[in-house]
Scaffold this motif. Structure first.
Motif, mmCIF file in Angstrom:
data_model
loop_
_atom_site.group_PDB
_atom_site.id
_atom_site.type_symbol
_atom_site.label_atom_id
_atom_site.label_comp_id
_atom_site.label_asym_id
_atom_site.label_seq_id
_atom_site.Cartn_x
_atom_site.Cartn_y
_atom_site.Cartn_z
ATOM 1 N N PRO A 159 -5.954 12.190 -11.893
ATOM 2 C CA PRO A 159 -5.411 13.532 -12.145
ATOM 3 C C PRO A 159 -4.608 14.083 -10.970
ATOM 4 C CG PRO A 159 -7.763 13.465 -12.655
ATOM 5 C CD PRO A 159 -7.424 12.164 -12.026
ATOM 6 N N LEU A 160 -5.053 13.817 -9.740
ATOM 7 C CA LEU A 160 -4.332 14.297 -8.564
ATOM 8 C C LEU A 160 -2.971 13.622 -8.444
ATOM 9 C CD1 LEU A 160 -7.377 14.287 -6.150
ATOM 10 C CD2 LEU A 160 -6.039 16.317 -6.697
ATOM 11 N N MET A 161 -2.948 12.312 -8.693
ATOM 12 C CA MET A 161 -1.676 11.600 -8.617
ATOM 13 C C MET A 161 -0.758 12.007 -9.759
ATOM 14 S SD MET A 161 -0.896 7.512 -8.238
ATOM 15 C CE MET A 161 -2.166 7.222 -7.022
ATOM 16 N N ALA A 162 -1.327 12.252 -10.938
ATOM 17 C CA ALA A 162 -0.510 12.676 -12.087
ATOM 18 C C ALA A 162 0.121 14.042 -11.823
ATOM 19 C CB ALA A 162 -1.372 12.732 -13.348
ATOM 20 N N LEU A 163 -0.614 14.919 -11.157
ATOM 21 C CA LEU A 163 -0.084 16.240 -10.823
ATOM 22 C C LEU A 163 1.133 16.127 -9.913
ATOM 23 C CD1 LEU A 163 -0.245 19.363 -10.586
ATOM 24 C CD2 LEU A 163 -1.944 19.028 -8.766
ATOM 25 N N THR A 164 1.044 15.238 -8.921
ATOM 26 C CA THR A 164 2.103 15.149 -7.909
ATOM 27 C C THR A 164 3.182 14.131 -8.273
ATOM 28 O OG1 THR A 164 0.676 13.628 -6.666
ATOM 29 C CG2 THR A 164 0.630 15.932 -6.022
ATOM 30 N N ASN A 165 2.943 13.355 -9.329
ATOM 31 C CA ASN A 165 3.936 12.376 -9.814
ATOM 32 C C ASN A 165 4.049 12.533 -11.323
ATOM 33 O OD1 ASN A 165 4.405 10.265 -7.378
ATOM 34 N ND2 ASN A 165 2.285 10.960 -7.396
ATOM 35 N N PRO A 166 4.877 13.473 -11.786
ATOM 36 C CA PRO A 166 4.896 13.829 -13.212
ATOM 37 C C PRO A 166 5.262 12.680 -14.149
ATOM 38 C CG PRO A 166 6.011 15.498 -11.908
ATOM 39 C CD PRO A 166 5.741 14.361 -10.986
ATOM 40 N N ASP A 167 5.866 11.605 -13.629
ATOM 41 C CA ASP A 167 6.214 10.486 -14.512
ATOM 42 C C ASP A 167 5.121 9.411 -14.543
ATOM 43 O OD1 ASP A 167 6.609 9.781 -11.892
ATOM 44 O OD2 ASP A 167 8.444 8.642 -12.236
ATOM 45 N N LEU A 168 3.969 9.671 -13.923
ATOM 46 C CA LEU A 168 2.904 8.659 -13.882
ATOM 47 C C LEU A 168 2.221 8.490 -15.237
ATOM 48 C CD1 LEU A 168 1.154 6.854 -11.825
ATOM 49 C CD2 LEU A 168 -0.521 8.705 -12.011
ATOM 50 N N GLN B 188 1.247 0.175 -12.036
ATOM 51 C CA GLN B 188 1.918 -0.372 -10.843
ATOM 52 C C GLN B 188 2.241 0.765 -9.866
ATOM 53 O OE1 GLN B 188 5.179 -2.903 -11.883
ATOM 54 N NE2 GLN B 188 5.518 -3.588 -9.793
ATOM 55 N N LYS B 189 2.750 1.860 -10.426
ATOM 56 C CA LYS B 189 3.065 3.024 -9.596
ATOM 57 C C LYS B 189 1.788 3.616 -8.993
ATOM 58 C CE LYS B 189 5.562 7.291 -9.284
ATOM 59 N NZ LYS B 189 6.730 8.056 -9.680
ATOM 60 N N PHE B 190 0.699 3.613 -9.766
ATOM 61 C CA PHE B 190 -0.581 4.121 -9.272
ATOM 62 C C PHE B 190 -0.997 3.369 -8.007
ATOM 63 C CE2 PHE B 190 -5.220 3.887 -9.003
ATOM 64 C CZ PHE B 190 -5.561 5.241 -9.024
ATOM 65 N N ALA B 191 -0.977 2.038 -8.077
ATOM 66 C CA ALA B 191 -1.405 1.220 -6.939
ATOM 67 C C ALA B 191 -0.481 1.430 -5.737
ATOM 68 C CB ALA B 191 -1.436 -0.247 -7.334
ATOM 69 N N GLN B 192 0.824 1.535 -6.001
ATOM 70 C CA GLN B 192 1.792 1.708 -4.914
ATOM 71 C C GLN B 192 1.636 3.065 -4.232
ATOM 72 O OE1 GLN B 192 4.126 -0.777 -3.815
ATOM 73 N NE2 GLN B 192 3.982 0.668 -2.103
ATOM 74 N N ASN B 193 1.504 4.115 -5.055
ATOM 75 C CA ASN B 193 1.373 5.461 -4.494
ATOM 76 C C ASN B 193 0.067 5.605 -3.717
ATOM 77 O OD1 ASN B 193 0.259 8.452 -4.907
ATOM 78 N ND2 ASN B 193 2.488 8.556 -4.865
ATOM 79 N N PHE B 194 -0.995 5.009 -4.239
ATOM 80 C CA PHE B 194 -2.294 5.033 -3.547
ATOM 81 C C PHE B 194 -2.159 4.388 -2.171
ATOM 82 C CE2 PHE B 194 -6.370 3.113 -2.435
ATOM 83 C CZ PHE B 194 -7.256 4.160 -2.633
ATOM 84 N N THR B 195 -1.525 3.213 -2.144
ATOM 85 C CA THR B 195 -1.346 2.489 -0.878
ATOM 86 C C THR B 195 -0.503 3.299 0.089
ATOM 87 O OG1 THR B 195 -1.439 0.414 -2.136
ATOM 88 C CG2 THR B 195 -0.606 0.279 0.107
ATOM 89 N N ASP B 196 0.618 3.813 -0.386
ATOM 90 C CA ASP B 196 1.524 4.584 0.482
ATOM 91 C C ASP B 196 0.818 5.806 1.066
ATOM 92 O OD1 ASP B 196 3.491 2.786 -0.151
ATOM 93 O OD2 ASP B 196 4.540 4.097 -1.572
ATOM 94 N N THR B 197 0.016 6.464 0.245
ATOM 95 C CA THR B 197 -0.651 7.693 0.687
ATOM 96 C C THR B 197 -1.661 7.399 1.794
ATOM 97 O OG1 THR B 197 -0.340 8.667 -1.503
ATOM 98 C CG2 THR B 197 -1.990 9.696 -0.097
#
Length: 320
Positions: free
Chosen positions: A247-256, A302-311
């Motif tokens: 939910p936190l990533m979806a909030l900050t990445n609206p296309d997730l 794929q975006k979930f894993a990438q954004n998690f890693t980057d963060t």
């Protein structure tokens, strides 16, 4: 622009990763954490939250004491085999965490007033506290909250506590029903997407060596404990789903996440207790527009894993 987020959590390994993610994400301004029972008893949940905030140098963020059990008054079953005895896998918060200041529910009202129409509530635990807000203060108490991002429910997939029900809805189905009926602008992140939000041991090993954050010592031991539990429960799984980060990533990445609007109801009693129900027929029964919720049905993993890693690789993070 950063979103002002009031987080309802019950850490728990994946809740702990959610708190860490919120502290590290520059698009999130974490304005408070409501910490209650769920994966651990309430007192342990508060200690874990305090530990994570102190590690992050963010003792300024208020901790609000949540509920100690569900509205039904039933005894709570905890899951140390998944989250560890203390809730952080094998990690025990230090005994130096004494005299943690814990606010009561009135602090939630203060925060809503302070951010007047510019506040998102993200709930990744049981829904008891949110339901209590409506019970204690009336149906309009949360009208100035912009949106609710909730982890809960399961649609067209099995539950994870029973064949029908997901844990957050199952443990307090009366609260889940109340929140889904009374809250507005709900974005729901159910098991059908969070089950796929898998982080692999390879990513965790990389972060445990390279993350410059103060959470680095926690990342691998907490994840490994959680992953071992998942390997027992879901043979052949290649990693562990971090449900509560979604939910936190979806909030900050609206296309997730892709959502569809449907009215969600929750079974409160009986064999299907905690089951989330929505009408997925091509022509669903008409419901009032204000009663529709946004159900997450697909997610870009794929975006979930990438954004998690980057963060978790961020060199600088939010310190006040």
């Amino acid at each position: 622009m950063a979103y002002n987020v009031l987080l309802f959590a019950d850490p728990g390994v994946d809740d702990s990763f959610a708190i860490m993610y919120a502290l590290l994400n520059p698009k999130i301004n974490l304005v408070g954490v409501v910490s209650g029972y769920g994966n651990t008893p309430k007192e342990q949940s508060i200690r874990n939250t305090a530990y994570l905030l102190s590690l992050g140098g963010r003792e300024d963020i208020p901790i609000i004491g949540g509920a100690a059990g569900p509205l039904s008054g039933e005894l709570v079953q905890y899951y140390p085999e998944i989250h560890g005895k203390e809730g952080l896998g094998p990690i025990k918060p230090p005994d130096t965490l004494k005299n943690v200041k814990v606010f009561d529910f009135n602090k939630i009202l203060e925060i809503i007033k302070q951010y007047n129409g510019n506040l998102i509530i993200v709930s990744v635990g049981r829904l008891t506290e949110l339901a209590l807000m409506f019970i204690l203060y009336g149906d309009n108490v949360l009208k100035d909250v912009s949106a609710f991002y909730i982890m809960g429910g399961a649609f067209l997939v099995p539950g994870n506590i029973t064949s029908e029900a997901e844990a957050n809805f199952f443990v307090d189905p009366i609260a889940a029903y109340t929140v889904m009926e009374k809250a507005h602008n709900i974005y729901l992140h159910p098991l059908n997407i969070t089950n796929k939000a898998i982080i692999t041991p390879e990513i965790i090993n990389y972060l445990s060596e390279n993350s410059p954050t103060p959470f680095k010592p926690l990342i691998k031991p907490a994840f490994d404990y959680y992953f071992n539990a998942y390997q027992t429960n879901v043979p052949g799984i290649k990693g562990a789903p971090l449900h509560d980060v979604v939910p936190l990533m979806a909030l900050t990445n609206p296309d997730l996440v892709k959502y569809i609007p449907r009215r969600v109801r929750v079974e409160q009693f009986g064999n299907a207790k905690g089951k989330s129900i929505a009408d997925f027929r091509p022509k669903p029964d008409k419901e009032p527009i204000e009663s529709l919720d946004y159900i997450g049905m697909e997610a870009n993993i794929q975006k979930f894993a990438q954004n998690f890693t980057d963060t978790f690789l961020r060199g600088e993070f939010q310190k006040e």
